[in-house]
Scaffold this motif. Structure first.
Motif, PDB file in Angstrom:
ATOM      1  N   ARG A  90       0.825  -1.225   0.000  1.00  0.00           N
ATOM      2  CA  ARG A  90       0.000   0.000   0.000  1.00  0.00           C
ATOM      3  C   ARG A  90       0.854   1.268   0.000  1.00  0.00           C
ATOM      4  NH1 ARG A  90      -1.943  -2.486   3.961  1.00  0.00           N
ATOM      5  NH2 ARG A  90      -0.917  -1.023   5.337  1.00  0.00           N
ATOM      6  N   THR A  91       1.762   1.338   0.964  1.00  0.00           N
ATOM      7  CA  THR A  91       2.530   2.575   1.133  1.00  0.00           C
ATOM      8  C   THR A  91       3.411   2.845  -0.082  1.00  0.00           C
ATOM      9  OG1 THR A  91       2.507   2.121   3.493  1.00  0.00           O
ATOM     10  CG2 THR A  91       4.084   3.759   2.717  1.00  0.00           C
ATOM     11  N   ASP A 101       4.734   5.212   7.668  1.00  0.00           N
ATOM     12  CA  ASP A 101       6.163   5.176   7.338  1.00  0.00           C
ATOM     13  C   ASP A 101       6.500   5.918   6.046  1.00  0.00           C
ATOM     14  OD1 ASP A 101       4.910   3.281   5.821  1.00  0.00           O
ATOM     15  OD2 ASP A 101       5.925   1.565   6.710  1.00  0.00           O
ATOM     16  N   ASP A 139      -2.970   6.851   2.243  1.00  0.00           N
ATOM     17  CA  ASP A 139      -2.537   5.518   2.673  1.00  0.00           C
ATOM     18  C   ASP A 139      -3.314   5.183   3.952  1.00  0.00           C
ATOM     19  OD1 ASP A 139      -1.120   3.150   2.906  1.00  0.00           O
ATOM     20  OD2 ASP A 139       0.695   4.084   3.728  1.00  0.00           O
TER      21      ASP A 139
END
Ligand SMILES: Nc1ncnc2c1ncn2[C@@H]1O[C@H](COP(=O)(O)OP(=O)(O)OP(=O)(O)O)[C@@H](O)[C@H]1O
Ligand SMILES: [Mg+2]
Length: 428
Positions: A175-176, A205, A282
């Motif tokens: 995802r990120t 992150d 996100d």
């Protein structure tokens, strides 16, 4: 007194049925309402009595458990099936999940594993039913306007940016990485303002991936001042990245994340879309209020999955929930990440099993990603010619309407979905 979970046990071996009955007999919230010694009998029982949960063996003489599950999943979807299989039946396991089983237990399993699985699938089914009952009778939000009402809205409302939320019911699927690179690609290919929001509040992150200063402002700097949030205030906590996008970073600690409510998130995202053409969000795998809000306000939910059986299982559950939440097929779009990585299942199998298309795919390219992360530069810039970057640009084009015509380019009006705190994955 709350009602007991009504269970049907299906196994051709009498001793197994008795053992299961014994284990379940210890649980005060469960009761066995029937047992069947084959798939055929199980299907008949399920259609007639609609048990809350079905425990299904795979190998049975008349009709096997996979065939029975397929029929039940299609005709009695309110009776979720838990498949039971012995250790080395990986292929069966795969096929049973494709057939529509909700959970699987590998024999021999403990009493705890058994009752936890039963409660888990029952809980999800209950949430789905409750959501369905709330969503079903709701009238269309554009009261009386019909299609004409919508176009009028489009004319009267100022142009709003599009909110693209990345979600996956399972962690670690990319995802990120994909959200960050998509934000940069959208900015590069459209030249329009893009804001990337690290909505993975407790575990964000993006700051690390984009190599940002540990002293940079974050969403936590707004705590206590959410009432005053407007476009100007928001600008003071957004961080500019060298790629030209703006970033709203996640709080520095998970404790700070708890101070941010769903309503705060809604206000932030609605405000951002006034100034930014694309707001890419996100998330983290949870159905807590904050994440539900990020899903509700989104125009498009890119549901990221890898082509693995565990991912499929979770996506299936999410798709069912999304349907009950009133999200249509334009809003929820599947993205297969690491599409070509080995050990997975075929995209066509997944499409058949979920009964829906996977409109977007992204190849696997560990090398480009590692090099990019080490340099702190998104790979759509450092490895622009790689296939993985091209796949992201294709996705960006589809979302911005620059590629093939796709409904994804049009903001879908939101249905008034109810929002209580759903805690399916969080409540472990
Ligand atoms: N297309 C891809 N090809 C190769 N590796 C990938 C790809 N997409 C993601 N990865 C790798 O997968 C790992 C997980 O990615 P990422 O952290 O973006 O996932 P996530 O879903 O955000 O995880 P989390 O649940 O921890 O937030 C990273 O090491 C990333 O580099
Ligand atoms: Mg992540």
């Amino acid at each position: 007194m709350s009602e007991k979970i009504r269970i049907l046990v299906v196994d051709d071996i009498a001793e197994t049925r008795e053992n299961l009955a014994k284990l379940i007999g210890f649980e005060s919230d469960m009761t066995i309402v029937g047992s069947a010694d084959g798939g055929q009998q199980a299907v008949e029982f399920a259609k007639r009595d609609k048990p809350d949960v079905i425990l299904m063996d795979i190998n049975m003489p008349d009709m096997d458990g996979i065939t029975a599950t397929e029929i039940i999943a299609n005709t009695v979807p309110e009776s979720p099936v838990i498949m039971m299989s012995v250790q080395d039946e990986q292929d069966y396991l795969r096929r049973s999940m494709l057939a529509g089983a909700r959970e699987f237990l590998v024999k021999p399993f403990s009493a705890d594993e058994l009752v936890n699985a039963i409660r888990h699938v029952h809980e999800i089914e209950k949430v789905k039913r409750a959501r369905y009952q709330q969503a079903a009778p709701a009238p269309q939000p554009t009261g009386g306007g019909g299609a004409g009402g919508q176009s009028l809205r489009q004319v009267l409302e100022p142009e709003r940016g599009k909110i693209i939320t990345f979600f996956s019911p399972k962690g670690g699927v990319g995802r990120t990485t994909i959200a960050t690179n998509l934000a940069v690609a959208l900015h590069q290919s459209t030249g329009k303002p893009v804001c990337l929001v690290d909505g993975s509040l407790p575990f964000g992150d993006i700051a690390v991936i984009l190599n940002m200063s540990p002293k940079a402002k974050t969403i936590a700097d707004l705590v206590g001042a959410f009432d005053q949030v407007d476009a100007e205030v928001l600008e003071t906590v957004l961080v500019s990245h060298s790629t030209g996008i703006k970033v709203l970073l996640a709080p520095p600690t998970p404790e700070a994340a708890e101070l941010i409510t769903g309503a705060n998130i809604k206000k932030i995202l609605e405000t951002l879309r006034e100034s930014y053409a694309y707001v890419v969000v996100d998330t983290w795998p949870s159905f807590q209020e904050q994440v539900l809000t990020m899903l509700d306000v989104a125009d498009v939910i890119l549901t990221l999955m890898t082509l693995e059986i565990t991912s499929l299982k979770n996506v299936r559950v999410f798709m069912e929930i999304a349907e009950k939440l009133g999200y249509d097929d334009q809003k929820v779009q599947l993205v297969a990440n690491r599409n070509d990585s080995s050990g997975g299942i075929k995209a066509s199998d997944v499409e058949a099993s979920l009964g829906r298309k996977i409109p977007h795919t992204i190849v696997s390219d560990g090398r480009a990603l590692v090099l990019a992360v080490n340099r702190g530069v998104p790979f759509v810039i450092s490895h622009r010619e790689s296939q993985v970057a091209k796949d992201i640009f294709t996705l960006a084009d589809k979302l911005s309407g620059a590629g093939e015509a796709t409904g994804a380019a049009t903001a879908t009006p939101q249905k008034a979905a109810p929002k209580q705190g759903l805690r399916l994955f969080g409540a472990r």
